[in-house]
Design a protein around this motif. Structure first.
Motif, PDB file in Angstrom:
ATOM      1  N   SER A  22      41.725  41.264  51.073  1.00 49.02           N
ATOM      2  CA  SER A  22      42.697  40.996  49.768  1.00 49.02           C
ATOM      3  C   SER A  22      41.858  40.382  48.807  1.00 49.02           C
ATOM      4  O   SER A  22      40.952  39.590  49.052  1.00 49.02           O
ATOM      5  CB  SER A  22      43.936  40.413  49.824  1.00 49.02           C
ATOM      6  OG  SER A  22      43.573  39.361  50.516  1.00 49.02           O
ATOM      7  N   PRO A  23      41.842  40.478  47.343  1.00 51.14           N
ATOM      8  CA  PRO A  23      41.111  39.869  46.384  1.00 51.14           C
ATOM      9  C   PRO A  23      41.422  38.312  46.437  1.00 51.14           C
ATOM     10  O   PRO A  23      42.595  38.017  46.590  1.00 51.14           O
ATOM     11  CB  PRO A  23      41.395  40.445  44.965  1.00 51.14           C
ATOM     12  CG  PRO A  23      42.857  40.825  45.163  1.00 51.14           C
ATOM     13  CD  PRO A  23      42.741  41.475  46.784  1.00 51.14           C
ATOM     14  N   ARG A  24      40.806  37.586  46.041  1.00 51.66           N
ATOM     15  CA  ARG A  24      40.732  35.829  45.895  1.00 51.66           C
ATOM     16  C   ARG A  24      41.596  35.802  44.844  1.00 51.66           C
ATOM     17  O   ARG A  24      41.388  36.101  43.817  1.00 51.66           O
ATOM     18  CB  ARG A  24      39.536  35.060  45.789  1.00 51.66           C
ATOM     19  CG  ARG A  24      39.435  33.756  45.827  1.00 51.66           C
ATOM     20  CD  ARG A  24      37.994  33.106  45.450  1.00 51.66           C
ATOM     21  NE  ARG A  24      38.337  31.825  45.306  1.00 51.66           N
ATOM     22  CZ  ARG A  24      38.132  30.676  46.246  1.00 51.66           C
ATOM     23  NH1 ARG A  24      37.821  30.877  47.473  1.00 51.66           N
ATOM     24  NH2 ARG A  24      38.418  29.344  45.916  1.00 51.66           N
ATOM     25  N   PRO A  25      42.785  34.822  45.004  1.00 46.97           N
ATOM     26  CA  PRO A  25      43.658  34.504  43.917  1.00 46.97           C
ATOM     27  C   PRO A  25      42.992  33.349  43.261  1.00 46.97           C
ATOM     28  O   PRO A  25      41.956  33.003  43.652  1.00 46.97           O
ATOM     29  CB  PRO A  25      44.758  33.956  44.480  1.00 46.97           C
ATOM     30  CG  PRO A  25      44.741  33.833  46.181  1.00 46.97           C
ATOM     31  CD  PRO A  25      43.085  34.500  46.360  1.00 46.97           C
ATOM     32  N   LYS A  31      48.964  27.531  46.316  1.00 46.13           N
ATOM     33  CA  LYS A  31      49.721  28.157  47.529  1.00 46.13           C
ATOM     34  C   LYS A  31      49.047  29.458  47.910  1.00 46.13           C
ATOM     35  O   LYS A  31      48.554  29.364  49.273  1.00 46.13           O
ATOM     36  CB  LYS A  31      50.996  27.831  47.560  1.00 46.13           C
ATOM     37  CG  LYS A  31      51.565  26.531  47.351  1.00 46.13           C
ATOM     38  CD  LYS A  31      53.190  26.664  47.168  1.00 46.13           C
ATOM     39  CE  LYS A  31      53.664  25.260  47.353  1.00 46.13           C
ATOM     40  NZ  LYS A  31      55.291  25.245  47.260  1.00 46.13           N
ATOM     41  N   LYS A  32      49.013  30.256  47.012  1.00 44.38           N
ATOM     42  CA  LYS A  32      48.446  31.637  47.332  1.00 44.38           C
ATOM     43  C   LYS A  32      47.076  31.417  47.831  1.00 44.38           C
ATOM     44  O   LYS A  32      46.475  32.209  48.730  1.00 44.38           O
ATOM     45  CB  LYS A  32      48.607  32.541  46.182  1.00 44.38           C
ATOM     46  CG  LYS A  32      49.952  32.953  45.798  1.00 44.38           C
ATOM     47  CD  LYS A  32      49.773  33.912  44.574  1.00 44.38           C
ATOM     48  CE  LYS A  32      51.159  34.161  44.312  1.00 44.38           C
ATOM     49  NZ  LYS A  32      51.268  35.031  43.103  1.00 44.38           N
ATOM     50  N   LEU A  33      46.221  30.465  47.117  1.00 42.87           N
ATOM     51  CA  LEU A  33      44.796  30.522  47.345  1.00 42.87           C
ATOM     52  C   LEU A  33      44.665  29.900  48.925  1.00 42.87           C
ATOM     53  O   LEU A  33      43.686  30.439  49.621  1.00 42.87           O
ATOM     54  CB  LEU A  33      44.000  29.416  46.548  1.00 42.87           C
ATOM     55  CG  LEU A  33      42.599  29.367  46.580  1.00 42.87           C
ATOM     56  CD1 LEU A  33      41.760  30.587  46.629  1.00 42.87           C
ATOM     57  CD2 LEU A  33      42.109  28.242  45.631  1.00 42.87           C
ATOM     58  N   ALA A  34      45.485  28.779  49.142  1.00 40.95           N
ATOM     59  CA  ALA A  34      45.460  28.299  50.497  1.00 40.95           C
ATOM     60  C   ALA A  34      45.872  29.276  51.652  1.00 40.95           C
ATOM     61  O   ALA A  34      45.117  29.479  52.661  1.00 40.95           O
ATOM     62  CB  ALA A  34      46.389  27.192  50.748  1.00 40.95           C
ATOM     63  N   ALA A  35      46.705  30.154  51.293  1.00 41.88           N
ATOM     64  CA  ALA A  35      47.181  31.120  52.262  1.00 41.88           C
ATOM     65  C   ALA A  35      46.035  32.142  52.335  1.00 41.88           C
ATOM     66  O   ALA A  35      45.820  32.851  53.532  1.00 41.88           O
ATOM     67  CB  ALA A  35      48.441  31.926  51.774  1.00 41.88           C
ATOM     68  N   TRP A  36      45.442  32.595  51.101  1.00 41.57           N
ATOM     69  CA  TRP A  36      44.139  33.526  51.398  1.00 41.57           C
ATOM     70  C   TRP A  36      43.039  32.855  52.128  1.00 41.57           C
ATOM     71  O   TRP A  36      42.393  33.461  53.101  1.00 41.57           O
ATOM     72  CB  TRP A  36      43.738  33.992  49.920  1.00 41.57           C
ATOM     73  CG  TRP A  36      42.649  34.955  49.812  1.00 41.57           C
ATOM     74  CD1 TRP A  36      42.841  36.245  49.694  1.00 41.57           C
ATOM     75  CD2 TRP A  36      41.444  34.393  49.713  1.00 41.57           C
ATOM     76  NE1 TRP A  36      41.516  36.804  49.507  1.00 41.57           N
ATOM     77  CE2 TRP A  36      40.497  35.697  49.646  1.00 41.57           C
ATOM     78  CE3 TRP A  36      40.466  33.196  49.826  1.00 41.57           C
ATOM     79  CZ2 TRP A  36      39.159  35.856  49.634  1.00 41.57           C
ATOM     80  CZ3 TRP A  36      39.210  33.252  49.661  1.00 41.57           C
ATOM     81  CH2 TRP A  36      38.475  34.739  49.792  1.00 41.57           C
ATOM     82  N   GLU A  37      42.671  31.730  51.926  1.00 43.00           N
ATOM     83  CA  GLU A  37      41.637  30.814  52.569  1.00 43.00           C
ATOM     84  C   GLU A  37      42.221  30.964  54.223  1.00 43.00           C
ATOM     85  O   GLU A  37      40.822  31.016  54.754  1.00 43.00           O
ATOM     86  CB  GLU A  37      41.386  29.592  52.085  1.00 43.00           C
ATOM     87  CG  GLU A  37      40.701  29.507  50.571  1.00 43.00           C
ATOM     88  CD  GLU A  37      40.579  28.362  49.991  1.00 43.00           C
ATOM     89  OE1 GLU A  37      41.279  27.218  50.348  1.00 43.00           O
ATOM     90  OE2 GLU A  37      39.959  28.252  49.202  1.00 43.00           O
ATOM     91  N   ASN A  38      43.280  30.902  54.738  1.00 39.32           N
ATOM     92  CA  ASN A  38      43.644  30.964  55.840  1.00 39.32           C
ATOM     93  C   ASN A  38      42.940  32.401  56.773  1.00 39.32           C
ATOM     94  O   ASN A  38      42.892  32.464  57.925  1.00 39.32           O
ATOM     95  CB  ASN A  38      45.134  30.521  56.067  1.00 39.32           C
ATOM     96  CG  ASN A  38      45.305  30.430  57.617  1.00 39.32           C
ATOM     97  OD1 ASN A  38      44.621  29.614  58.340  1.00 39.32           O
ATOM     98  ND2 ASN A  38      46.327  30.930  58.152  1.00 39.32           N
ATOM     99  N   ARG A  39      43.093  33.209  55.720  1.00 42.19           N
ATOM    100  CA  ARG A  39      42.733  34.562  56.378  1.00 42.19           C
ATOM    101  C   ARG A  39      41.480  35.328  56.008  1.00 42.19           C
ATOM    102  O   ARG A  39      41.046  36.386  56.200  1.00 42.19           O
ATOM    103  CB  ARG A  39      43.771  35.770  55.852  1.00 42.19           C
ATOM    104  CG  ARG A  39      45.484  35.623  56.434  1.00 42.19           C
ATOM    105  CD  ARG A  39      46.304  36.344  56.299  1.00 42.19           C
ATOM    106  NE  ARG A  39      46.043  37.826  56.324  1.00 42.19           N
ATOM    107  CZ  ARG A  39      46.161  38.495  57.670  1.00 42.19           C
ATOM    108  NH1 ARG A  39      46.465  37.844  58.364  1.00 42.19           N
ATOM    109  NH2 ARG A  39      45.749  39.774  57.703  1.00 42.19           N
ATOM    110  N   ASN A  40      40.753  34.390  55.122  1.00 42.76           N
ATOM    111  CA  ASN A  40      39.527  34.846  54.533  1.00 42.76           C
ATOM    112  C   ASN A  40      38.421  33.565  54.786  1.00 42.76           C
ATOM    113  O   ASN A  40      38.418  32.825  53.671  1.00 42.76           O
ATOM    114  CB  ASN A  40      39.690  35.442  53.051  1.00 42.76           C
ATOM    115  CG  ASN A  40      40.252  36.608  53.017  1.00 42.76           C
ATOM    116  OD1 ASN A  40      39.881  37.635  53.139  1.00 42.76           O
ATOM    117  ND2 ASN A  40      41.647  36.340  52.946  1.00 42.76           N
TER     118      ASN A  40
END
Length: 158
Positions: A22-25, A31-40
């Motif tokens: 998924s693209p980086r927010p 919050k979206k960025l923290a969730a993204w960083e947990n999976r990327n």
């Protein structure tokens, strides 16, 4: 490559990157960025655990990555690890393998040993062990076979 291929082919000490595609927010969406960083993100492969059966439940094999240390004044107060099932839907990549001749400091002997430190030489590993409390530690030099695993999961060209 899949988490199963990392489990099967990546040596302990390898630097592994994982992503969900998924693209980086934007930074403003914390919050979206923290969730993204947990999976990327990425980390160093420190443990591989085989499948286990507990009662009537089967737990799949896992890989554990060391993502970072936090502290100050040379004192580590928090180590961040993340464990993934071999059934994970994330995509994994071997970014870097430990160099031939580098030494893995494992917390104990056996299949369930966990990497606690990676050094460039046996002397550096022995010096590190003198200042850290791992009474059952085992030193293992990285062989050419371990270092030959290619980033695509195959053997590196000779």
């Amino acid at each position: 490559m899949s988490a199963q291929l990392i489990f099967d082919r990546a040596p302990l000490g390898a630097l592994i990157r994982y992503a969900d595609g998924s693209p980086r927010p934007p930074e403003r969406h914390r919050k979206k960025l923290a969730a993204w960083e947990n999976r990327n993100s990425s980390g160093r492969l420190i443990a591989k655990r085989t499948q286990a059966v507990v009662g009537s439940t089967t737990l799949p094999a896992t890989i554990t990555l060391h993502k970072g240390d936090f502290g100050s004044g040379g004192v580590i107060v928090l180590r961040v690890h993340q464990t993934f099932s071999v059934n994970s839907d994330l995509s994994f990549t071997i970014v870097e393998r430990p160099a031939i001749g580098s030494v893995l400091v494992l917390d104990r002997a056996g299949e369930d040993a966990e990497l606690v430190h990676l050094t460039e030489s046996r002397e550096a590993a022995e010096a590190w062990l003198k200042t850290h409390g791992y009474p059952h530690a085992v030193l293992r030099e990285v062989s050419a076979d371990e270092a030959a695993i290619g980033a695509d999961g195959g053997r590196a060209a000779a």
